[in-house]
Design a protein around this motif. Structure first.
Motif, short mmCIF file in Angstrom:
data_model
loop_
_atom_site.label_atom_id
_atom_site.label_comp_id
_atom_site.label_asym_id
_atom_site.label_seq_id
_atom_site.Cartn_x
_atom_site.Cartn_y
_atom_site.Cartn_z
N SER A 137 3.66 6.01 -5.33
CA SER A 137 3.42 6.16 -6.77
C SER A 137 2.40 7.26 -7.03
O SER A 137 2.58 8.10 -7.93
N ARG A 138 1.31 7.28 -6.23
CA ARG A 138 0.29 8.32 -6.41
C ARG A 138 0.87 9.70 -6.13
O ARG A 138 0.59 10.67 -6.84
N LEU A 139 1.66 9.80 -5.07
CA LEU A 139 2.26 11.09 -4.74
C LEU A 139 3.21 11.56 -5.84
O LEU A 139 3.24 12.74 -6.19
N GLU A 163 0.83 -1.21 0.00
CA GLU A 163 0.00 0.00 0.00
C GLU A 163 0.86 1.26 0.00
O GLU A 163 0.54 2.25 -0.65
N GLN A 202 9.98 8.90 -6.92
CA GLN A 202 9.21 7.89 -6.19
C GLN A 202 10.07 7.25 -5.10
O GLN A 202 9.59 6.98 -3.99
N SER A 249 2.02 2.03 -3.37
CA SER A 249 0.96 2.67 -4.12
C SER A 249 0.85 4.14 -3.76
O SER A 249 0.65 4.99 -4.63
N VAL A 250 0.99 4.44 -2.45
CA VAL A 250 0.95 5.83 -2.01
C VAL A 250 2.09 6.63 -2.63
O VAL A 250 1.89 7.75 -3.13
N ASP A 304 3.05 10.90 -9.03
CA ASP A 304 2.24 11.40 -10.14
C ASP A 304 1.68 12.78 -9.80
O ASP A 304 1.63 13.67 -10.66
N LEU A 305 1.26 12.94 -8.55
CA LEU A 305 0.69 14.22 -8.12
C LEU A 305 1.74 15.33 -8.20
O LEU A 305 1.47 16.43 -8.70
N GLU A 328 -1.33 11.45 3.12
CA GLU A 328 -1.71 10.20 2.48
C GLU A 328 -1.53 9.01 3.42
O GLU A 328 -2.34 8.09 3.45
#
Length: 393
Positions: A33-35, A27, A55, A30-31, A37-38, A108
């Motif tokens: 990775s999302r950050l 998880e 990342q 995933s966090v 992209d953000l 997050e």
């Protein structure tokens, strides 16, 4: 006892956080990775850095938090992230953005904690305690970023000051100039004008620095400056007209950075004279009228003559005719009739040529300062021509 009680409570909160994120490695990936992209979507600087590096660093921040809550000392320790922040700086990511990144990461991560806490029906007070601890860490780690920013700022200021000193003294090492210039945003192919300001830590001096930085930057290049030996010395990519300042700012002509010494020497002279005679604003030697003549001669004469006489000289015989008429006019104490008689021309011809001289040179010979400068330039020009026509054998 109070200290032991606080420590025990911190450990309890940290243990609860640890239990809620246990086994969350996937998880957290995933966090991160999302950050990433953000960051790359919202903060332009990040899209110039390799995605994997962003990342990896983002996940490293999350790992530090996980490691801290699982340790026997959950108290905040800024040193946890200092090395990471320094690495981020080496990757040329602006550190002010790193603090923002850490806060987003904490937010997050707490989403995971809050979700898992809700599934376990933990009381609101417990969730609030965990949130407080998370934000305490985020705030502390942001402070660590600011500490590194200050370190880098001091180091950068020293290096920038050293480089500018080397440029204006022509003491730089040629083999290292390209790298040093790139580090401080100096384009060696661009021509800069050097500016000098007496630096006394007053509001007026600070305002002058702000003026130069704001108005003299180019479309791509910024002003590069440093305070050296009581003077602000700045490399100006451009110098627009009508810059107003409450103090004197001496400016030299445009030279490439590797030849900044010449521009600097002119700026120094302009500043010295402007200060001596109470002039303010952005001034170069040509803008000081006859004042440079009081201290300097041939070394600045060509620059002043180029500004005022070249518009006449490019017109060939017609320009020479105007110069000779005005020189004769000044020889005759600005008496039109005597000048016309000396040149065997009509009075209106004299008046027209005098007016044309003012239009082309920018010198108003009815103004005392311009009158002195015009007389000196024309007298010097005639002496040079006479020397060429009658060389000393």
């Amino acid at each position: 006892m109070r200290e032991d009680s606080d420590t025990t409570r911190e450990r309890e909160i940290a243990a609860r956080i640890s239990s809620l994120i246990a086994g969350a490695d996937v998880e957290l990936d995933s966090v991160a990775s999302r950050l990433t992209d953000l960051y790359r979507q919202r903060i332009p600087v990040y899209d110039s850095v390799a995605r994997d590096e962003v990342q990896q660093n983002t996940r490293a921040v999350l790992d530090i938090v996980v490691w801290r809550v699982q340790s026997d000392s959950p108290s905040v320790d800024e040193s946890d992230v200092t090395d990471l922040v320094r690495r981020w700086a080496d990757q040329t990511i602006p550190l002010e953005l790193v603090a923002h990144s850490i806060q987003l990461g904490a937010r997050e991560l707490f989403k995971i904690i809050r979700h898992n806490a809700a599934e376990q029906n933990l009381p609101t007070a417990a969730v609030d305690d965990m949130q407080d601890m998370m934000w305490e860490w985020a705030t502390s780690y942001s402070a660590a970023v600011n500490t590194v920013m200050q370190e880098r700022a001091v180091t950068g200021a020293i290096r920038r000051s050293d480089l500018i000193r080397q440029l204006v003294e022509s003491s730089y090492v040629p083999s290292s100039l390209a790298g040093d210039a790139q580090e401080h945003g100096i384009d060696l192919s661009h021509s800069y004008r050097v500016a000098c300001v007496v630096w006394d830590d007053t509001a007026k001096a600070s305002d002058a620095r702000a003026l130069l930085r704001m108005r003299c930057r180019g479309e791509v290049l910024d002003v590069v400056d440093a305070v050296i030996d009581g003077q602000l010395i700045a490399l100006l990519p451009v110098v627009p007209e009508r810059l107003e300042s409450d103090i004197a700012i001496g400016v030299g002509d445009a030279r490439q950075a590797s030849d900044a010494r010449s521009s600097y020497e002119q700026a120094q002279r302009a500043l010295t004279l402007a200060t001596m005679f109470g002039r303010t604003g952005v001034v170069d030697l040509a803008a000081l009228g006859p004042l440079p003549l009081l201290a300097f001669a041939d070394d600045v004469a060509e620059q002043i003559a180029g500004v005022h006489l070249d518009p006449l000289l490019v017109r060939g015989a017609t320009g020479r005719e105007i110069m000779d008429t005005v020189a004769t006019y000044l020889d005759n104490d600005r008496r039109v009739d005597d000048t016309a008689a000396a040149l065997f021309v009509h009075r209106n011809t004299v008046r027209n040529r005098v007016a044309r001289f003012g239009d082309l040179t920018g010198l108003d010979i009815d103004a005392t300062a311009d009158l002195v400068l015009a007389w000196w330039l024309l007298t010097r020009d005639r002496a040079q021509r006479a020397a060429l026509e009658n060389p000393v054998l």
